[in-house]
Each structure stands twice: as C-alpha cells, then as structure tokens.
Design a protein around this motif. Structure first.
Motif: not given
Length: 573
Positions: A16, A18, A550, A553
């Motif tokens: 999870y 990035n 951010h 996803d």
C-alpha cells in the motif's frame, strides 16, 4: 503469528506504499488537548502521539495489510523455534540514531530492560515473561521465555529502541523516569525540530536517514516536515482547518460530514473530500463504568444503565442516525462474537467458567434497543433490575439504597470533545427519569491523564481500538493486575478468571481457528460483563484533505490507521 508472511524475500515496498512517491513538503495536523512531555514511554506526563510514531524504530516493522505480518527493520533477521520458546534478533549493520551515533546491542538491551522495569505499565507484562536476555553473537541478542506465549517474539520485535547514552545520569544524561520536554534520541525518520510547550511540536526529516532505502520504508515517510498544532476546542480547530492552517481533517461525525463542508475551499478544489473504507474491528467507543466503585459492582445496575441509554434517539440527534452501533468489542470483523448461544470451540472454552459467567455470556447477549421515540419499556426493565439490586425511589423520586444513599455519580470527560459531551449530557438527562443524578465534569488533558491513571472516576469516555491481531495488549485492557496497579488501560476494573483464560488461550493458540474462537469467547465475556455503554462506529474514515496531499490507490486493510497517514502520503502541487 500463523503461516508465513505475505510478502516475498525480495519485496520492493509494502503493497500500500508508492515506491515512486515524491519527497518533500509539509503536513500540519490538529490535535485536541495539550502535552507536557516528550517521553511517551513512561507513566508521567502526556506526550504527543507523533514522538513514538515518527522518531522511534523497533527491531521489526508492521505491515498493515496483513493482521500478523512483521518484517525486519532495525533487525536484519530473527530466529525462533516451533514452540516460540525463544527468539534471537540480529541487529542490522549501519543502523544509526538521529545524532549519527550507531545503534548497538547495548542500546537494545538497555531499552528492553529499562522500559520493562521503569517504563509505562504497557511494557511490563512482556518483560515479566522473559527468563533471560543474553548476547549470543557480535550483533545477536537472544530472549528465552518463562511461559508459553506465541505472540512474544512479535511483541518484542515491536518494542521501541532508543539511545542509551542520553539517559546515562553518571555521564550527565537525564533520568529516564522523569517527564521532560527534551526530545528522545532514536533512529526513526524524523527528529523533533521545534517545541512550543503545550501548543505545537514540529518534526523534521533526518538528513541522510539510514533506513531510507530499506524496502520496508520505500514510499513511506515522504514529507520534509510534520507539525502538530494543539487546540483546546474542536470547533476552533475546525475553523483553523477551513482557514487553510491544517492539512487534513478527519471528520468523526456523519451529520457534520453531510452538512458542514459546503465551503468555498471545497467548491474551488483547494480541499477534496474522500472516504477511506477499512476492514478492522469496531473496537469500543463509549462510556466505561468503573466497577471498582461499589455503586457499579452489581451487573444488574450496569444493565439498568445500558437500558436507560436511549442509543437510537441519541444517535439520531448526534450523527443523524447514519452510524451503526458498536455491538461488540471485535464487531465488524471475523473476530467478533456471533449471535445466539455459544457453539463449538467457543462453548468449550467457556464451559469451565459456566457457573461464574455473567448472564448472556453462554446463551447470547445483545444490547437493548428502543424505538427512537420513547424508551419507556427499557426504563421499566431498568427499574425492575435496580429494585432487585436494592435501589428504590423515595418520595421525591430519588433512587436510594437500604442505607438511604442516593444513586449519584460523575461522568468524567476531557474538555473539547463536544460530541461526547452532548451524548453524556443526553444520557444524564435520561437517567433523571430513573431517579439517578449524573453530573458531567469537564477537565483538561493533564488532569484527565492523572485521574484516569489512578482510576479516580465513576464513569468516563474512552476509545479502545482493536486490531485484527489482538494479543498481549488485552492484558493491559482487561487483566486483573490493572485493577489496582496504576496506569493500565483497565478503566472498567475487569477482574474475571474467564477473561484471563480467554486471553491466555489467544496467546497460546497454534491455529487461526483456535485463535478466532478464543477472541470470540473473550468478546462474549466482556459484552455480558456490561463494562461499557457502547456508542457508534464508522466503517469508513471521512477526510477533508488539502489538494496538494496524496495517497496511493491501493489501501491497506486497516484503512486510515497507523501506517497510513502520514506514513504513505506525499506532497505534490
């Protein structure tokens, strides 16, 4: 804990995170209350949550995409046997503290021993189960255990490791046991860079942080600076968010989420609204009843209080009726108790305690329900139970016992929690119909920590967060030692052999099936004990976020939890 870790030996990053997330930027969070210490590892003082989260590392790190999955961090490897009678950790070469000094086995040994003997009570249970701690190599430390507890290697792997030298009194260091606003030196990604006592604390990313390229941390800890601003009131903090002073706002009230975000910053895109689902247990959010008080020793009295709490009406007023009620400590998950009579392995675990268990533990227990308009039926049942327990109304309608003592008590709350305060006030008003007088007392965070550490309250609000991997922390929540020992989280004063046995069954289980049965059995005993008046929970986290922040996803199964914000978020215009 069971089986094998989900990630392969050569994993690139946590699933999870990035790994391409940009570095830089600043996050600002709002906290309600205050702080008077920067040492979160002792009982004295109240320290910011971010100190442990951001500045400290442990031998292992947790993946929040699997219930019992830990991976090497300060340790490069570990070794144990099939019965988990011991564990060996080998320290990773090159690990450094924020001041550049190396992390050594001496630091690890000192951290374990000092926190186990002088630290917060939450560290002592595991320490008492260590028969020996010894070096077995240049960088390897071996723990041998006194009793079966399959979770111990995991628990020890998550213990915080700090620099020993800073607490060496003989060399001019400070005492570990004394509360202080001097930052703790550790090996985590951030260090404290600025402190305004009680008002704000700022963390700056450590330059050339030694663990930045470890696969476990790739894509994590991306912000250059993280700041926590403290407010005494929730509404003032919300106004600061709307003014752009706070980066993220977690909205805990579904009614406000529906009607309080029609603001310019949302319309023009400076703030976006997101909902993050999760698969974690509901935990317990509600008013905990201190059974150390003779007033609440009888389960019938506690059941009467549950009957008097008109959840359906209060939930409609406070949240618009949007949130479901907490039905058990591990509800919303596979670990939660099942309705109806206990069956199978759960029944077998509870059978030896059948004579002492509170009503409902074996046959099934469910919370009272009203129609949301009138709670007369539940009040009548409450009055019957109170009469059985020796409480009758006098000529003025005040409930008294045989000695003539009035049924009065105090609900202790932390200032600044408007939603909790309004709920407690509504409950106190409902109790008047039974002849019970409940006074809501609001105090600041320092007083609240001191009083709850001493269990100096009749009833108080608390949130007991539960994970999909419950274990030794349950001793801190419900263990008999916490009835008298200050600083445990056993606010309710639970002292029940069945609870102790179910926790032990969890810790010694060798299969997931036995473990799940033990947790469900514990859930039954706690709910039937009537130790708390449950509120509501949300199956999603509602967040208002500045547009330059951010997150990936792919979401962890725990959703918005430790390991998510700020860990895997990043700043990008």
């Amino acid at each position: 804990m069971y089986g094998t870790p989900a990630l392969p030996q050569d994993f690139v990053s946590l699933p999870y995170a990035n790994p391409e997330a940009p570095q830089g930027g600043r996050f600002v969070f709002a906290e309600i209350g205050s702080f008077d210490s920067l040492n979160p590892f002792i009982l004295r003082g109240s320290a910011p949550w971010g100190v442990n989260l951001l500045t400290v590392q442990s031998l292992l790190g947790r993946s929040y995409d699997e219930p019992f999955g830990l991976y090497p961090v300060l340790a490069e490897s570990l070794r144990t046997d099939s019965s988990r009678s011991f564990v060996e950790f080998t320290l990773r070469e090159g690990a450094r503290f924020s001041d550049g000094s190396p992390v050594t086995l001496d630091d690890v040994i000192w951290s374990f021993e000092t926190m186990g003997t002088e630290g917060h009570p939450r560290y002592r249970n595991a320490w008492t189960k260590i028969a020996s701690m010894e070096r077995v190599g240049e960088r390897t430390l071996r723990f041998t255990f006194t009793e079966p507890d399959r979770e111990l290697p995991l628990i020890l792997g998550l213990r915080p490791i700090v620099q020993r030298a800073q607490f060496d009194v003989s060399a001019g260091g400070r005492s570990f046991a004394e509360s202080s606003l001097t930052p703790v030196i550790a090996s985590g990604p951030y260090e404290v860079s600025a402190v305004d006592p009680g008002r704000s604390v700022t963390f700056r990313r450590v330059a050339d942080w030694w663990a930045a390229d470890l696969p476990f941390y790739r894509g994590q800890m991306n912000a250059d600076e993280i700041r926590y601003e403290y407010y005494s009131d929730l509404s003032v903090a919300f106004e600061a968010f709307k003014a752009g002073l706070i980066s993220v706002w977690r909205e805990v009230n579904a009614a406000r989420w529906a009607d309080s975000y029609d603001i310019p910053a949302v319309h023009d895109g400076r703030i976006r609204l997101v909902e993050v689902p999760h698969q974690r247990p509901s935990g317990m959010s509600g008013l905990f009843i201190n059974t150390r008080r003779a007033l609440f020793a009888d389960w019938r009295v506690r059941e009467a209080l549950l009957l008097a709490f008109d959840f359906e009406r209060i939930n409609q007023v406070v949240t618009g009726g949007a949130e479901p009620r907490i039905a058990s400590y591990f509800g919303n998950s596979v670990l939660g108790m099942r309705p109806g009579p206990a069956e199978g392995r759960v029944s077998e675990l509870l059978a030896p305690f059948a004579e002492e268990l509170p009503p409902g533990a074996l046959e099934g227990y469910a919370l009272p329900v009203s129609d949301g308009r009138s709670n007369r039926r539940n009040r009548r049942e409450a009055m019957r139970l109170l009469a059985e327990a020796g409480w009758e109304p006098d000529a003025q309608g005040i409930l008294r016992n045989a000695e003539g003592q009035a049924f009065t008590f105090e609900i202790l709350l932390l200032q600044g929690q408007a939603e909790i305060q309004s709920t407690a006030a509504a409950f106190a008003e409902d109790l008047q119909a039974l002849g019970i007088r409940a006074r809501v007392a609001l105090i600041d965070s320092a007083q609240y920590v001191e009083r709850t550490n001493r269990y100096d309250f009749d009833m108080t609000y608390s949130l007991r967060l539960m994970t999909l991997s419950p274990g030794n922390e349950q001793v801190l929540y419900w263990g008999a030692e916490g009835v008298d020992s200050p600083g445990s989280r056993n606010f309710a004063g639970v002292h029940d052999p069945a609870v102790e046995a179910m926790i032990n069954a969890m810790l010694t289980s060798t299969t997931d099936e036995d473990f799940t049965a033990a947790v469900r059995a514990l859930d039954r005993v706690l709910m039937a004990g009537r130790y708390a008046i449950p509120f509501w929970f949300s199956p999603v986290s509602r967040m208002a976020v500045q547009s330059n922040l951010h997150f990936p996803d792919i979401l962890p199964m725990y959703g918005d939890w430790t390991g998510f914000l700020p860990e895997v978020w990043w700043y990008q215009e």
